[in-house]
Enzyme design. Structure first.
Site, PDB file in Angstrom:
ATOM      1  CG  HIS A   1      -1.937  -1.146   1.207  1.00 48.31           C
ATOM      2  ND1 HIS A   1      -3.149  -0.967   0.949  1.00 48.31           N
ATOM      3  CD2 HIS A   1      -1.935  -2.235   1.566  1.00 48.31           C
ATOM      4  CE1 HIS A   1      -3.821  -2.092   1.164  1.00 48.31           C
ATOM      5  NE2 HIS A   1      -3.169  -3.086   1.537  1.00 48.31           N
TER       6      HIS A   1
ATOM      7  CE  LYS B   1      -5.799  14.150   0.256  1.00 44.63           C
ATOM      8  NZ  LYS B   1      -5.696  13.057  -0.716  1.00 44.63           N
ATOM      9  NE  ARG B   2      -2.871  10.260  10.119  1.00 46.22           N
ATOM     10  CZ  ARG B   2      -2.551   9.186  10.982  1.00 46.22           C
ATOM     11  NH1 ARG B   2      -3.200   8.260  11.277  1.00 46.22           N
ATOM     12  NH2 ARG B   2      -1.411   9.264  11.573  1.00 46.22           N
TER      13      ARG B   2
ATOM     14  CE  LYS C   1      -1.695  10.783   3.076  1.00 43.95           C
ATOM     15  NZ  LYS C   1      -2.582   9.878   2.048  1.00 43.95           N
TER      16      LYS C   1
ATOM     17  CB  THR D   1      -9.680   5.032  -0.685  1.00 48.68           C
ATOM     18  OG1 THR D   1      -9.050   5.509   0.355  1.00 48.68           O
ATOM     19  CG2 THR D   1      -9.262   3.865  -1.227  1.00 48.68           C
TER      20      THR D   1
ATOM     21  CE  LYS E   1     -13.740   6.193   0.998  1.00 46.25           C
ATOM     22  NZ  LYS E   1     -12.721   6.246   2.297  1.00 46.25           N
TER      23      LYS E   1
HETATM   24  C1  LIG Z   1       4.412   0.654   9.905  1.00 42.04           C
HETATM   25  C2  LIG Z   1       3.746   1.975   9.763  1.00 42.04           C
HETATM   26  C3  LIG Z   1       2.835   2.094   8.645  1.00 42.04           C
HETATM   27  C4  LIG Z   1       1.288   1.903   9.153  1.00 42.04           C
HETATM   28  C5  LIG Z   1       0.570   2.180   7.862  1.00 42.04           C
HETATM   29  C6  LIG Z   1       0.899   2.161   6.605  1.00 42.04           C
HETATM   30  C7  LIG Z   1      -0.047   2.270   5.540  1.00 42.04           C
HETATM   31  C8  LIG Z   1       0.186   1.050   4.382  1.00 42.04           C
HETATM   32  C9  LIG Z   1      -0.341   3.497   4.791  1.00 42.04           C
HETATM   33  C10 LIG Z   1      -1.598   3.656   4.243  1.00 42.04           C
HETATM   34  O1  LIG Z   1      -2.652   3.514   4.596  1.00 42.04           O
HETATM   35  N1  LIG Z   1      -1.359   3.655   2.986  1.00 42.04           N
HETATM   36  C11 LIG Z   1      -2.547   4.027   2.012  1.00 42.04           C
HETATM   37  O2  LIG Z   1      -3.193   2.863   1.682  1.00 42.04           O
HETATM   38  C12 LIG Z   1      -4.159   3.125   0.905  1.00 42.04           C
HETATM   39  C13 LIG Z   1      -5.165   1.748   0.748  1.00 42.04           C
HETATM   40  O3  LIG Z   1      -4.504   1.219  -0.228  1.00 42.04           O
HETATM   41  C14 LIG Z   1      -4.048   3.954  -0.562  1.00 42.04           C
HETATM   42  O4  LIG Z   1      -5.033   4.362  -1.192  1.00 42.04           O
HETATM   43  C15 LIG Z   1      -3.046   5.182  -0.118  1.00 42.04           C
HETATM   44  O5  LIG Z   1      -2.701   5.850  -1.159  1.00 42.04           O
HETATM   45  C16 LIG Z   1      -1.865   4.578   0.814  1.00 42.04           C
HETATM   46  O6  LIG Z   1      -1.244   5.867   1.362  1.00 42.04           O
HETATM   47  C17 LIG Z   1       2.450   2.136   6.407  1.00 42.04           C
HETATM   48  C18 LIG Z   1       3.207   2.183   7.364  1.00 42.04           C
END
Ligand SMILES: CCc1ccc([C@H](C)CC(=O)N[C@@H]2O[C@H](CO)[C@@H](O)[C@H](O)[C@H]2O)cc1
Length: 818
Positions: free
Chosen positions: A362, A553-554, A559, A663, A667
C-alpha cells in the site's frame, strides 16, 4: 434435541418495538421511562443484532458445511465507522426501526449520534479493509476478517492555539454492542524463550519453547451483506494475561509486581500505533503483529477445518491476504505450525505456504517499508527467525541458480539486510512467500515492478499484478448521500447499489436541465447539512454560496497540504496587498481534515500553520468573507460521511509517484465533486474514466519528477523565478500568520526553500493555473453540474465490489457461495 432454527423477530414495527423493549428491560435492566439515552442506544443496537443473528448463524453453519475455499483477510487495521446505520440498511430495517423508535417516543437520530465509531485504523489502509469486508459479505464470498481489538483506537484530535493535541480514544467506555466476546475460544500465544533441536525417530526436528504466553480472546463482529441475507464475521483479538494477578506476591504486599505480568500482557492490544507511514520499530508493535496473526492462523486451522482435514489441501480451502507487511510474520508462523507441530516435511510445508498467502503493498515510500532487526526478532520469536533464515537461504540459492554469483543482486534481493543494522525486510519476505503481489492502482503496481521490487518482478514472472482500490457504495453513497442515492434510484432503479457500473446510465441525464437542477439541489442540501454539523460540532459558520474546496486525508508532506496552503495564502496576499479586488475572487471555503502522527513534527507544524492562516484570513475584513478556512478537528469516518457529499472540489495533489492509490479521491468523484489533481495513484484512472474535461489536471508526471530529481532539484530556483510564489512564502516567513513572530513557521519556510522533498515549489505554478481554471469553470454552474454528474456516472469502476471481483479473478479464486 431438535432445536428450531433461529428465525429472528418479525420484520414489523410492532415486532421491532417488542424486541427493543425486551432488550431495554432484560439486557439493560431498565424501563423505557427510566432509561438513559445510552440504554436506549444499546437496546436499539441489540435489537438490530437480533434481526441479523439468524443469518449469521446460518452463514457460519453453511460455511462449515460447504467447505468452500475462503479468504482470511489479515489486517492490523479496520477503520469501520459507525455500525448502526449500515446494519439497519443491510437488514432492510431503517424505516421499521425509525417508526418503532418514534412509536416509543424516541427520535432515532438522537440515538444515532451516540454511537462512537471504532477507530481501529489510521487512514487509507484501515478504511480499505473495512470496505473490502463489506464487499466480501455483499458478494457472498466465504471470508473472515482478522485483526486486533485495540482498547484505544486512533487518538482523538483537538486543537489548542491551532496545535494538534492527542487524547486517548476510549471508545469502549460506554460499551460496544456490536461485539460478541468468546473467551472460550481463546488462543494461547507464546513469546520469547528459545528453540531446541531434538530427534524424532531419526528425524531432526526443532521446537520452540516460549518464555511467556498471552491469551488471545476473540471478539466477533457481524459483517452483514447488503440485501443478500448473508453475514460474514470480523474476528478481532484482545490480549488477556495467561495468569491472572499473582496472589502470593499480592499477599506479600507488592501489589504493583502482582499485576505487572498481567499489565505487560494486556498491553499488547492496548492501543493502535498512530503512524501511517513511518514504522517506529517498537517491540510492542511486533508483539501486536505476531499476536493477532498467530491467533488467527490457529483459529482458522482449529475452527474452519474438519479435524481430519489433510493439510496438504490447505491451498484449496484458504487464501490468507496480507494487508501490507504488518501481518507477514504469519508466513513463518504457518511454517512453524506445519513443520514443528504437524510434523510436515519442510519442502511440502513451504509449497503449501507459498500457495496460501498473497500480499498487497500500500505504499511507495521507502521509509514506510517495515524492517525488523534480527536482534529483536531473535529475542521475541527465535523459532520464526530460524525459519526466515532458512526461507532466505533457499531463496538466494534459487536466485544464484538463475542469475549466477551476482553478489550485488543477491545482496539487493536478500530478505536479510545488513545495513543499517542486520534486519528482516518484511516486504521481501511477503514477496518471496506470496503467490501473488499486488499494488493498489495501475501506476502504483507499475512502479512497484519497475522501481521498488524490480529484481523480484524479473525473478518471479507473473507474480506481480494490480488491483485498483475501491470504496463501498453502501456507506459512501447510499448512507452518506441519501439525496443523491434516491435521485440515482429514481433515474436508474435500485440495482446500482450492488452493481455500480450501472451509474453509467446517468450520462444521458447530464444533458437534462431538469435532472441537473435536481442534482444541484442535492449538492446544496448536502452543503446545508454539513454546515449544520460543523455549527453544532465545532461552532463553525460555513459561508453560504461558497465553493467548498476540500482536502481531507492524513497529514503527510507527500500529500502536500502545503501546496493547498500556498494557494490560500496567494489568494489572500493578492487581496491583502490590494493587487486583487476581493470581489474578483471566487468565494471559497477551504475545508481541511487531517491527523498527524504524534511524532511527526513537520506534519504537526503544518497543522499549526493551516489553523494560523485560517484565523488570520477568516478575521481579515479586507477579504470581505470571500475566503474562509475551516479545519474541523478529529477527522474520521463519521465526519467524512458529512464532508464528502457536500464538496465541490476534491484536492488530490500529492507528488506524482508518492500516493499509492488514494480512496478519498474515489469517494469524492462518486459524490459529484470535481477533482483537481496530479497524475498520481488512482487519480490517473479517475481522469481516464471521467474524461479530461471533467478533471483539473496539473503538475509533473512521475517520470518528470524522476527527471527533475535526477537533474538536481533546487526549490529556491522556483522561489526566485515566480513572483506569486515568492510573495506567498515571504508572507508566511514574515510572521503575518504568527503575530509577527518569524520563528514560528521558519522551519516550514526553510524546508520548502532548501529541501522540499515533495517538490511543492516545482508544481506551484501549474497548480495555481489549474485553480484559475477551476474558478472559471465554477462560474458556469450549469456546466459545472453537468461535469459533476458525469463524474458520478463514470466512477462506477471505483466500487470495492469491483476490486473484490478482481482479487477473486487474479489472486484468490474464491468464487461466491450463493
Ligand atoms: C508501520 C507504519 C505504517 C502504517 C500504515 C501504513 C499504511 C500502508 C499506510 C496507508 O494507509 N497507505 C495508504 O493505503 C491506501 C489503501 O490502499 C492507499 O489508497 C493510499 O494511497 C496509501 O497511502 C504504512 C506504514
Amino acid at each position: 434435541l431438535a432445536v428450531a432454527p433461529v428465525t429472528g423477530p418479525p420484520s414489523s414495527v410492532d415486532g421491532f418495538v417488542r424486541e427493543f423493549l425486551n432488550n431495554l428491560n432484560y439486557e439493560q435492566g431498565v424501563a423505557l421511562s427510566s432509561s438513559s439515552p445510552n440504554d436506549r442506544y444499546l437496546a436499539l443496537a441489540y435489537t438490530v443484532r437480533d434481526y441479523l443473528m439468524a443469518r449469521w448463524l446460518e452463514d457460519q453453519r453453511r460455511q462449515r458445511e460447504v467447505q468452500a475455499k475462503g479468504v482470511c483477510y489479515l489486517s492490523a487495521e479496520y477503520l469501520l465507522g459507525r455500525q448502526l446505520d449500515n446494519n439497519l440498511l443491510a437488514a432492510r430495517l431503517t424505516d421499521i426501526a425509525t417508526e418503532a423508535m418514534a412509536a416509543c417516543g424516541i427520535d432515532i437520530d438522537d440515538l444515532r449520534q451516540l454511537e462512537v465509531e471504532p477507530g481501529l485504523g489510521n487512514g487509507g489502509l484501515g478504511r480499505l479493509a473495512a470496505c473490502f469486508i463489506d464487499s466480501l459479505a455483499t458478494m457472498s464470498v466465504p471470508s473472515t476478517g482478522y485483526g486486533l481489538r485495540y482498547e484505544y483506537g486512533i487518538f482523538r484530535q483537538t486543537f489548542v492555539d491551532g496545535e494538534q493535541i492527542e487524547q486517548p480514544d476510549a471508545w469502549l467506555t460506554l460499551g460496544s454492542p456490536w461485539e460478541f466476546p468468546h473467551p472460550e475460544a481463546a488462543q494461547t500465544i507464546g513469546f520469547g524463550g528459545y528453540t531446541e533441536k531434538y530427534d524424532d525417530e531419526g528425524v531432526a526436528r526443532s521446537r520452540w519453547v516460549p518464555g511467556w504466553t498471552v491469551q488471545a480472546v476473540p471478539y466477533n463482529y457481524m459483517v452483514p451483506g447488503y440485501h443478500n441475507g448473508r453475514v460474514n464475521t470480523l474476528r478481532l483479538w484482545s490480549a488477556v494475561a495467561s495468569s491472572a494477578f499473582d496472589l502470593r506476591i499480592f499477599n506479600a504486599g507488592d501489589y504493583a509486581e502482582a499485576v505487572r505480568a498481567q499489565t505487560f500482557a494486556e498491553n499488547i492490544s492496548k492501543v493502535l500505533y498512530p503512524e501511517d507511514s513511518t514504522p517506529q520499530g517498537k517491540e510492542l508493535r511486533l508483539q501486536q503483529q505476531y499476536f493477532f496473526v498467530a491467533a488467527s492462523i490457529h483459529d482458522f486451522l482449529e475452527h474452519s477445518l474438519s479435524p481430519d482435514f489433510d493439510l496438504a489441501n490447505l491451498p484449496d480451502r484458504v487464501i490468507f491476504q496480507l494487508n501490507d507487511t504488518h501481518p507477514v510474520i504469519a508466513v513463518p508462523e504457518l511454517m512453524r505450525v506445519l513443520v514443528d507441530e504437524k510434523g510436515m516435511k519442510w519442502d511440502a510445508a513451504w509449497a503449501i505456504t507459498q500457495q496460501c498467502f498473497a500480499y498487497t503493498c500500500h505504499t511507495l515510500l521507502p521509509e514506510a517499508l517495515e524492517m525488523w532487526s534480527v536482534d529483536l526478532l531473535g529475542r521475541l520469536l527465535p523459532r520464526h527467525l530460524e525459519i526466515i533464515y532458512r526461507i532466505n537461504d533457499e531463496f538466494l540459492a534459487a536466485v544464484r541458480e538463475r542469475f549466477g554469483d551476482d553478489e550485488m543482486r543477491i545482496r539487493n534481493m536478500s530478505i536479510i539486510a545488513d545495513f543499517p543494522e542486520r534486519s528482516v525486510r518484511m516486504a521481501f519476505l511477503a514477496t518471496v512467500a506470496g503467490a501473488k503481489v499486488n499494488g493498489v492502482a495501475e501506476l502504483h503496481s507499475q512502479l512497484l515492478r519497475e522501481k521498488v521490487l524490480p529484481d523480484f518482478d524479473e525473478f518471479y514472472p507473473g507474480k506481480f499484478t494490480n488491483v485498483t482500490n475501491g470504496v463501498t457504495p453502501r456507506r459512501f453513497v447510499r448512507l452518506a448521500n441519501p439525496g443523491l442515492a434516491s435521485l440515482i434510484t429514481e433515474a436508474l432503479g435500485a440495482g446500482w447499489t450492488v452493481d455500480l457500473e450501472r451509474l453509467r446510465g446517468l450520462e444521458a441525464f447530464a444533458e437534462d436541465p431538469e435532472f441537473r437542477a435536481k442534482f444541484a439541489e442535492v449538492k446544496a442540501a448536502n452543503k446545508r447539512r454539513l454546515s449544520d454539523v460543523l455549527r453544532t460540532r465545532d461552532g463553525f459558520e460555513v459561508s453560504d454560496g461558497h465553493m467548498l474546496d476540500v482536502m481531507v486525508k492524513r497529514l503527510h508532506e507527500y500529500k502536500r497540504q502545503m501546496l493547498k496552503v500556498l494557494h490560500i495564502v496567494t489568494l489572500y496576499e493578492g487581496i491583502a496587498s490590494g493587487r486583487v479586488a476581493a470581489a474578483d475572487v471566487q468565494p471559497r471555503t477551504f475545508i481541511f481534515g487531517a491527523k498527524a502522527a504524534p511524532g511527526y513534527v513537520m506534519a504537526k507544524r503544518i497543522i499549526h500553520l493551516i489553523n494560523a492562516v485560517g484565523s488570520v484570513v477568516n478575521a481579515d475584513p479586507r477579504v470581505e468573507g470571500r475566503l474562509q478556512v475551516l479545519f474541523p478537528p478529529n477527522y474520521n469516518v463519521t465526519l467524512a460521511e458529512r464532508v464528502i457529499p457536500a464538496a465541490d472540489l476534491s484536492e488530490q495533489i500529492s507528488l506524482a509517484g508518492k500516493e499509492a492509490s488514494g480512496t478519498g479521491n474515489m469517494k469524492f468523484a462518486l459524490s459529484g465533486a470535481l477533482t483537481i489533481g496530479t497524475d498520481d495513484g488512482a487519480n490517473v484512472e479517475i481522469r481516464q474514466l471521467v474524461g479530461d474535461d471533467n478533471f483539473f489536471l496539473f503538475g509533473m508526471t512521475e517520470p518528470e519528477v524522476e527527471a527533475l530529481w535526477a537533474k538536481g532539484y533546487k526549490p529556491s530556483d522556483f522561489y526566485q523565478a515566480d513572483e506569486g510564489l515568492r510573495r506567498a512564502i515571504d508572507l508566511i516567513a514574515s510572521g503575518a500568520f504568527s503575530g509577527g513572530d518569524r520563528s514560528t513557521f521558519e522551519p516550514i519556510v526553510s524546508n520548502l526553500l532548501y529541501d522540499d522533498r515533495f517538490m511543492v515549489l516545482a508544481d506551484y505554478a501549474s497548480y495555481i493555473a489549474a485553480q484559475a481554471r477551476v474558478d472559471a469553470a465554477y462560474a458556469d454552474q450549469d456546466a459545472w453540474t453537468r461535469s459533476s454528474i458525469l463524474n458520478v456516472a463514470r466512477s462506477g469502476f471505483f466500487s470495492s465490489d469491483r476490486s473484490i471481483r478482481d482479487y477473486i479473478d487474479r489472486i484468490w479464486h474464491t468464487p461466491p457461495v450463493l
